[in-house]
Design a protein around this motif. Sequence first.
Motif, PDB file in Angstrom:
ATOM      1  N   UNK A 137       0.958  -0.685   0.109  1.00 61.62           N
ATOM      2  CA  UNK A 137      -0.268  -0.162  -0.310  1.00 61.62           C
ATOM      3  C   UNK A 137       0.632   1.653  -0.099  1.00 61.62           C
ATOM      4  N   UNK A 138       2.442   0.699   0.028  1.00 62.43           N
ATOM      5  CA  UNK A 138       2.859   2.535   0.630  1.00 62.43           C
ATOM      6  C   UNK A 138       2.751   3.463  -1.096  1.00 62.43           C
ATOM      7  N   UNK A 146       2.020  12.187  -0.958  1.00 62.49           N
ATOM      8  CA  UNK A 146       2.630  13.186  -1.281  1.00 62.49           C
ATOM      9  C   UNK A 146       3.849  13.082   0.254  1.00 62.49           C
ATOM     10  N   UNK A 147       4.042  13.016   1.709  1.00 62.80           N
ATOM     11  CA  UNK A 147       4.020  13.083   2.242  1.00 62.80           C
ATOM     12  C   UNK A 147       4.149  11.353   3.124  1.00 62.80           C
ATOM     13  N   UNK A 148       6.112  10.954   3.291  1.00 64.67           N
ATOM     14  CA  UNK A 148       4.991   9.366   4.025  1.00 64.67           C
ATOM     15  C   UNK A 148       4.913   9.546   5.636  1.00 64.67           C
ATOM     16  N   UNK A 153       0.402   7.223   7.814  1.00 66.58           N
ATOM     17  CA  UNK A 153      -1.631   7.578   8.167  1.00 66.58           C
ATOM     18  C   UNK A 153      -1.929   5.945   7.287  1.00 66.58           C
ATOM     19  N   UNK A 154      -1.798   6.868   5.988  1.00 68.42           N
ATOM     20  CA  UNK A 154      -3.409   6.642   5.599  1.00 68.42           C
ATOM     21  C   UNK A 154      -2.771   4.650   5.442  1.00 68.42           C
ATOM     22  N   UNK A 191     -11.339   7.206   2.543  1.00 69.26           N
ATOM     23  CA  UNK A 191     -10.212   7.740   2.943  1.00 69.26           C
ATOM     24  C   UNK A 191      -9.083   8.118   2.353  1.00 69.26           C
ATOM     25  N   UNK A 192      -9.036   7.369   1.529  1.00 66.51           N
ATOM     26  CA  UNK A 192      -7.497   8.076  -0.072  1.00 66.51           C
ATOM     27  C   UNK A 192      -7.902  10.044   0.041  1.00 66.51           C
ATOM     28  N   UNK A 193      -9.189   9.513  -0.497  1.00 64.75           N
ATOM     29  CA  UNK A 193      -9.467  11.341  -0.925  1.00 64.75           C
ATOM     30  C   UNK A 193      -9.195  11.940   0.006  1.00 64.75           C
ATOM     31  N   UNK A 194      -9.009  11.514   1.398  1.00 67.66           N
ATOM     32  CA  UNK A 194      -9.260  12.864   2.630  1.00 67.66           C
ATOM     33  C   UNK A 194      -7.316  13.231   3.012  1.00 67.66           C
ATOM     34  N   UNK A 195      -7.112  12.284   2.088  1.00 70.93           N
ATOM     35  CA  UNK A 195      -5.273  12.474   2.150  1.00 70.93           C
ATOM     36  C   UNK A 195      -4.513  12.441   1.411  1.00 70.93           C
ATOM     37  N   UNK A 196      -4.858  13.127   0.191  1.00 74.22           N
ATOM     38  CA  UNK A 196      -5.202  13.507  -1.079  1.00 74.22           C
ATOM     39  C   UNK A 196      -3.982  15.165  -0.837  1.00 74.22           C
TER      40      UNK A 196
END
Length: 198
Positions: A137-138, A146-148, A153-154, A191-196
């Motif tokens: 998933x990484x 765009x941030x480790x 967390x995602x 979840x993914x879209x909240x972390x864009x």
Amino acid sequence: MDSEVKRPSGRHHGDLRRALEAAAMDVVAEKGLAGFTLAEVSRRAGVSVAAPYKHFADREALLATLVLRSYEEQRRRYRAAMARVADPVEKLAAFASAYVRFAVDERSLFELTFAAGLDKRARPELAEAGAALLGLLEAPAHAICGDDQRAHRLVLAVAACAHGHAVFVLEGVLDGPRDARRQAASAARVLANAHVAL
């Protein structure tokens, strides 16, 4: 004639280990982990109770082998599911859906992974195999965030979400596997879209 069809007890053409692993999976599938003993595995494999010790130090060693098999099968399935799509958000959604499918299709292996009671600190190969699963998933998570740190967390959020949906469908909380897979994928997208990355 019968002797040609029925093998003598304890003879597995040099593949005792495979026979023991197959018997062990049968025991887990039919009796669960509570009914899992080396004596029962030996009986199912048609060998003496001492035979498993030729390949496994104890009950936990055989269980650890089965858990590794579960991790390997999961990794193969999740990688294949994620490879079917290019978009990183959809890769995470595909993972979540495949996770639920694995739990339903391979319930014994799924339950072994989390309920075998093995100390992963004492068995680093299990910790490494589990980390390799999350490692799938990484790349998509990093492409999204765009941030480790945010990507990590995602990864954990998507994996926990998929696991929750898998447990819910196995426990009958959700209506059925297809609905659970759809919901898990949808939740992963949220979840993914909240972390864009902005």
